[in-house]
Design an enzyme around this catalytic site. Structure first.
Site, PDB file in Angstrom:
ATOM      1  N   PHE A 299       0.389  -0.985   0.510  1.00  0.00           N
ATOM      2  CA  PHE A 299       0.175  -0.050  -0.083  1.00  0.00           C
ATOM      3  C   PHE A 299       0.711   1.492  -0.253  1.00  0.00           C
ATOM      4  CE2 PHE A 299      -2.674  -3.070   1.804  1.00  0.00           C
ATOM      5  CZ  PHE A 299      -3.700  -2.810   1.231  1.00  0.00           C
ATOM      6  N   ASP A 300       0.693   2.704  -1.081  1.00  0.00           N
ATOM      7  CA  ASP A 300       0.479   3.716  -0.671  1.00  0.00           C
ATOM      8  C   ASP A 300      -0.390   3.912   0.609  1.00  0.00           C
ATOM      9  OD1 ASP A 300       1.696   6.450  -1.333  1.00  0.00           O
ATOM     10  OD2 ASP A 300      -0.333   6.556  -2.209  1.00  0.00           O
ATOM     11  N   VAL A 301       0.875   4.929   1.484  1.00  0.00           N
ATOM     12  CA  VAL A 301       0.180   5.400   2.248  1.00  0.00           C
ATOM     13  C   VAL A 301      -0.810   6.589   2.356  1.00  0.00           C
ATOM     14  CG1 VAL A 301      -0.103   6.099   5.070  1.00  0.00           C
ATOM     15  CG2 VAL A 301       1.867   3.912   3.716  1.00  0.00           C
TER      16      VAL A 301
ATOM     17  N   THR B 216      -3.639   7.655  -0.323  1.00  0.00           N
ATOM     18  CA  THR B 216      -4.581   6.459  -0.308  1.00  0.00           C
ATOM     19  C   THR B 216      -5.018   6.176   1.273  1.00  0.00           C
ATOM     20  OG1 THR B 216      -3.438   5.891  -1.742  1.00  0.00           O
ATOM     21  CG2 THR B 216      -4.587   3.938  -0.771  1.00  0.00           C
TER      22      THR B 216
ATOM     23  N   LYS C 237       9.481   6.388  -4.326  1.00  0.00           N
ATOM     24  CA  LYS C 237       8.626   5.849  -5.220  1.00  0.00           C
ATOM     25  C   LYS C 237       8.372   7.254  -6.238  1.00  0.00           C
ATOM     26  CE  LYS C 237       5.707   5.189  -2.478  1.00  0.00           C
ATOM     27  NZ  LYS C 237       3.914   4.876  -2.360  1.00  0.00           N
TER      28      LYS C 237
END
Length: 237
Positions: A13-15, A18, A150
């Site tokens: 997961f991106d945090v 998101t 990222k």
């Protein structure tokens, strides 16, 4: 042919954006500063200025970089260009809220998958985010852990190495994120199955997230984390 949801062992997961409502957190803090200064600001304009300032060659790791960002955007918003307000914006990350559906959806998904956080935030900020989300993660990778952000493939490779150490591969991973630029595009190039959580589906533009050079059609697409959790439940029933 994409894999079905029950076939995955991990969800990465991106945090920020998101699971954690960083746009709401930024705007709330800036609104507070503006009120004290006796001015009003446009939230979407603030996000646009933030986006342009954040993704500069001088950028520091997030959210420490918010001090620099504030000093750059404050004059354009009519706010006082004082470092203490930049530090206030940075420190507001400690209080950013999760989207209403995030914690519940993660708790449901954790019953069937190993949840892995992949965040461009520094570890100190992630610790607050994780607590806000109910500490659902099996393991977490931050900018401090990877030494990069990222969409740098190196960030993903660090995660792939960890998964390989457990005897599994990226084929066992569903990558979940809202950012086309940071996550969805690069995850496709690296051969991951991905899931786009379109948090801004009811709003125009990309808000505080940089616009991608091109749109990547995701393997799975939901407008909320609840939608993903519901789809998993249906697929497993």
């Amino acid at each position: 042919m994409r894999k079905s949801l029950p076939e995955f062992k991990y969800m990465t997961f991106d945090v920020v954006g998101t699971l954690i409502d960083f746009e709401g957190g930024l705007k709330k803090c800036l609104d507070g500063i503006a009120a004290e200064a006796g001015v009003a600001i446009d939230g979407e304009k603030a996000l646009s200025l933030y986006r342009a300032a954040r993704y500069s060659k001088d950028a520091d790791l997030f959210p420490d970089d918010l001090v620099r960002v504030y000093l750059e955007i404050a004059p354009k918003l009519g706010l006082p260009a004082d470092r203490r307000y930049g530090e206030r914006l940075r420190d507001s990350a400690r209080h950013w809220k999760a989207f209403a559906d995030s914690a519940g959806a993660l708790a449901r998904l954790a019953k069937d998958y190993r949840l892995v956080a992949m965040t461009n935030a520094r570890r100190w900020a992630f610790d607050f985010f994780a607590k806000e989300l109910g500490n659902p993660f099996y393991v977490a990778f931050t900018a401090d852990d990877t030494g990069t952000e990222k969409p740098d493939p190196v960030f993903f490779e660090k995660v792939f190495d960890f998964i390989a150490s457990e005897g599994n591969s990226k084929d066992d991973v569903l990558h979940v994120a809202q950012s086309q630029y940071h996550d969805i595009g690069i995850s496709r190039k690296l051969g991951l199955t991905n899931c786009w959580i379109e948090r801004r589906h009811a709003q125009k533009g990309y808000g505080g997230t940089i616009e991608p050079a091109e749109f990547t059609k995701p393997d799975y697409h939901f407008t909320s984390m609840a939608g993903l959790a519901d789809a998993v439940a249906a697929a497993r029933s």
